[in-house]
Design an enzyme around this catalytic site. Structure first.
Site, PDB file in Angstrom:
ATOM      1  N   PRO A 145     -16.650   0.532  24.345  1.00  0.00           N
ATOM      2  CA  PRO A 145     -16.266   1.184  25.880  1.00  0.00           C
ATOM      3  C   PRO A 145     -17.624   0.315  26.670  1.00  0.00           C
ATOM      4  O   PRO A 145     -17.154  -0.011  27.705  1.00  0.00           O
ATOM      5  CB  PRO A 145     -16.313   2.302  25.687  1.00  0.00           C
ATOM      6  CG  PRO A 145     -15.921   2.772  24.308  1.00  0.00           C
ATOM      7  CD  PRO A 145     -16.539   1.721  23.341  1.00  0.00           C
ATOM      8  N   ALA A 147     -19.509  -2.415  26.177  1.00  0.00           N
ATOM      9  CA  ALA A 147     -19.975  -3.638  25.547  1.00  0.00           C
ATOM     10  C   ALA A 147     -18.866  -4.561  25.280  1.00  0.00           C
ATOM     11  O   ALA A 147     -18.284  -4.625  24.316  1.00  0.00           O
ATOM     12  CB  ALA A 147     -20.807  -3.644  24.506  1.00  0.00           C
ATOM     13  N   THR A 175      -7.389  -6.000  18.142  1.00  0.00           N
ATOM     14  CA  THR A 175      -6.034  -6.495  17.815  1.00  0.00           C
ATOM     15  C   THR A 175      -5.953  -6.252  16.041  1.00  0.00           C
ATOM     16  O   THR A 175      -6.849  -6.457  15.520  1.00  0.00           O
ATOM     17  CB  THR A 175      -6.218  -8.035  18.108  1.00  0.00           C
ATOM     18  OG1 THR A 175      -6.277  -8.356  19.319  1.00  0.00           O
ATOM     19  CG2 THR A 175      -4.979  -8.654  17.590  1.00  0.00           C
ATOM     20  N   GLU A 387     -11.278 -12.785  23.913  1.00  0.00           N
ATOM     21  CA  GLU A 387     -12.169 -13.910  23.116  1.00  0.00           C
ATOM     22  C   GLU A 387     -13.208 -14.446  24.504  1.00  0.00           C
ATOM     23  O   GLU A 387     -13.275 -15.710  24.590  1.00  0.00           O
ATOM     24  CB  GLU A 387     -11.199 -15.158  22.916  1.00  0.00           C
ATOM     25  CG  GLU A 387     -10.368 -14.466  21.644  1.00  0.00           C
ATOM     26  CD  GLU A 387     -11.083 -15.054  20.300  1.00  0.00           C
ATOM     27  OE1 GLU A 387     -10.923 -14.089  19.471  1.00  0.00           O
ATOM     28  OE2 GLU A 387     -11.844 -15.977  20.250  1.00  0.00           O
ATOM     29  N   GLY A 388     -13.500 -13.550  25.236  1.00  0.00           N
ATOM     30  CA  GLY A 388     -14.666 -13.891  26.370  1.00  0.00           C
ATOM     31  C   GLY A 388     -13.658 -14.310  27.731  1.00  0.00           C
ATOM     32  O   GLY A 388     -12.816 -15.174  27.555  1.00  0.00           O
TER      33      GLY A 388
END
Ligand SMILES: Cc1cc2nc3c(=O)[nH]c(=O)nc-3n(C[C@H](O)[C@H](O)[C@H](O)COP(=O)(O)OP(=O)(O)OC[C@H]3O[C@@H](n4cnc5c(N)ncnc54)[C@H](O)[C@@H]3O)c2cc1C
Length: 408
Positions: A145, A147, A175, A387-388
């Site tokens: 939550p 980070a 996922t 993924e960024g």
């Protein structure tokens, strides 16, 4: 020297998945989205078919840890590029279905990169004989939550007690996290140490103290599960510390997470290209069918020009994906190129989805049974987040450009 020509195997993979996508997966796409699940029988059939599409040097997850497959040392690896080709085609058909395919998922790369031989055999062995028994998934749990982009700031704690590690904390947006047989979970021995304090554990389903929290109801990719994981005095055997104690003498704990992204960002970028291409092709066909004969030429030309802009951006993004995967296959460090592909593909595909809706006019805004445009518009947004995020890719790229002082 990068060669963009597809090998025979890659062409076969592309053609095979393209027709499977068109005739089998796409027709189910809207109902899977509505029902928020991919039918199990379908996943089973898909896995059987997918075996035929696997590139020669791609290892079956259930075989990992066994003796490496014989490969011609003079023949370059094609694993990453072939996976990107397959990812684009599957995402063109249905991205949520692709994310739901059983197997180690995002949890695979860190185990492959840093797992001991015993860990590889144990955790990949879970996927053996799936065609006869229940379907199985692996997952990767880093985000918390507080980070997400700031991965160095994770707060899930781990402390050693005897021959166990005790984990406490919460992971979110994972996922396939709830159905996974195991999650690769990142925790810290001391938050003040930042990345150097990180440790990665393989936490198996049913471990005491490990519970599933809520399953998210998402805007897009609704047929794929996204879960919250809760750890309360969760006791993990020391054998499940990824790579063993030796792997953490330097900053390896954190580097494990990052290595994962170098290989997976181009694949996520390829998925985005697939969704963007789906929207682009839909709009192109709609324009061909509805405008050519019935509208004045200047208007048609203006719309065709917009489509050309969309097509150009998607092609450019795909070229970056091919470059990043070529480098990965050749064993060349590709962090900057992986981030470039992801940043470009997320934006190009989002642009494609928005333009496609606008080009189709009112038809593009429909949310009826046949309205895939609306679904792709919802699905694509997350490709600039997970993924960024796009911003983080730009931070990675600019850091590498500025510190290397070598533009290209
Ligand atoms: C569908 C879905 C599936 C996911 N699957 C997984 C999974 O399997 N495993 C997992 O661990 N996580 C997963 N995630 C989480 C995902 O990786 C994070 O959501 C993502 O990293 C962003 O983190 P955040 O949501 O906390 O946003 P934040 O980090 O809070 O970012 C909010 C905004 O601030 C911007 N920002 C943040 N830092 C900077 C900076 N330094 N410079 C410029 N801008 C910045 C971001 O770009 C963004 O626009 C998933 C998320 C989704 C939505």
């Amino acid at each position: 020297m990068i060669d963009f020509t597809l090998s025979k195997k890659q062409k076969d993979v592309q053609d095979g998945i393209r027709s499977l996508g068109k005739y089998v997966i796409r027709p189910m796409s809207l109902s899977m989205d509505r029902n928020k699940e991919v039918p199990e029988q379908f996943l089973r059939n898909f896995m059987r078919l997918a075996k035929g599409f696997r590139s020669d040097d791609v290892v079956d997850p259930s075989e990992e840890g066994a003796a490496p497959r014989e490969r011609d040392p003079n023949k370059p690896s094609e694993t990453n590029r072939t996976s990107a080709i397959a990812a684009e085609e599957l995402a063109w058909a249905d991205a949520a279905m692709l994310l739901s395919v059983p197997g180690p998922g995002l949890g695979g790369p860190p185990i492959r990169a840093t797992g001991t031989p015993e860990q590889k055999a144990r955790f990949f062995g879970v996927f053996k004989d799936m065609d006869k028994g229940p379907l199985k998934w692996g997952a990767y749990a880093l985000t918390e939550p507080g980070a997400g982009s700031d991965v160095a700031g994770i707060r899930t704690s781990c402390r050693k007690e005897g021959n166990e590690w005790v984990l406490n904390g919460r992971k979110c947006y994972i996922t396939n996290g709830a159905r996974a047989s195991w999650n690769v979970v990142f925790a810290t021995v001391d938050p003040s140490l930042g990345r150097a304090g990180h440790r990665a554990f393989v936490v198996e389903k049913g471990t005491p103290g490990f519970e599933i929290g809520k399953i998210e109801d998402k805007m897009g990719l609704r047929a794929n599960e996204t879960a919250e994981l809760v750890f309360e005095d969760c006791r993990v055997p020391e054998e499940n510390l990824l790579g063993g104690e030796a792997a953490y003498v330097s900053k390896e704990g954190f580097m494990t997470a990052m290595k994962t992204f170098d290989n997976t960002r181009p694949l996520v970028a390829a998925m985005a290209v697939g969704i963007g291409r789906a929207a682009y092709e839909y709009a192109r066909d709609f324009v061909k069918d509805n405008y050519v004969l019935s509208r004045p030429v200047p208007r048609y030309a203006a719309i065709a020009e917009r489509l050309a802009r969309v097509g150009r951006r998607l092609e450019a993004a795909r070229s970056l994906v091919y470059r990043a995967t070529y480098m990965a296959d050749a064993g060349i460090p590709n962090a900057k190129e992986a981030s470039m592909s992801k940043a470009a593909a997320g934006q190009a595909a989002t642009f494609a989805c928005i333009e496609a809706i606008e080009i189709c006019g009112a038809h593009g805004s429909l949310a009826t049974e046949h309205a895939l445009l609306e679904k792709w518009f919802r699905d694509i947004k997350v490709y600039d987040i997970f993924e960024g995020t796009g911003n983080i890719q730009r931070v990675v790229i600019s850091k590498r450009l500025m510190t290397g002082l070598k533009a290209f």
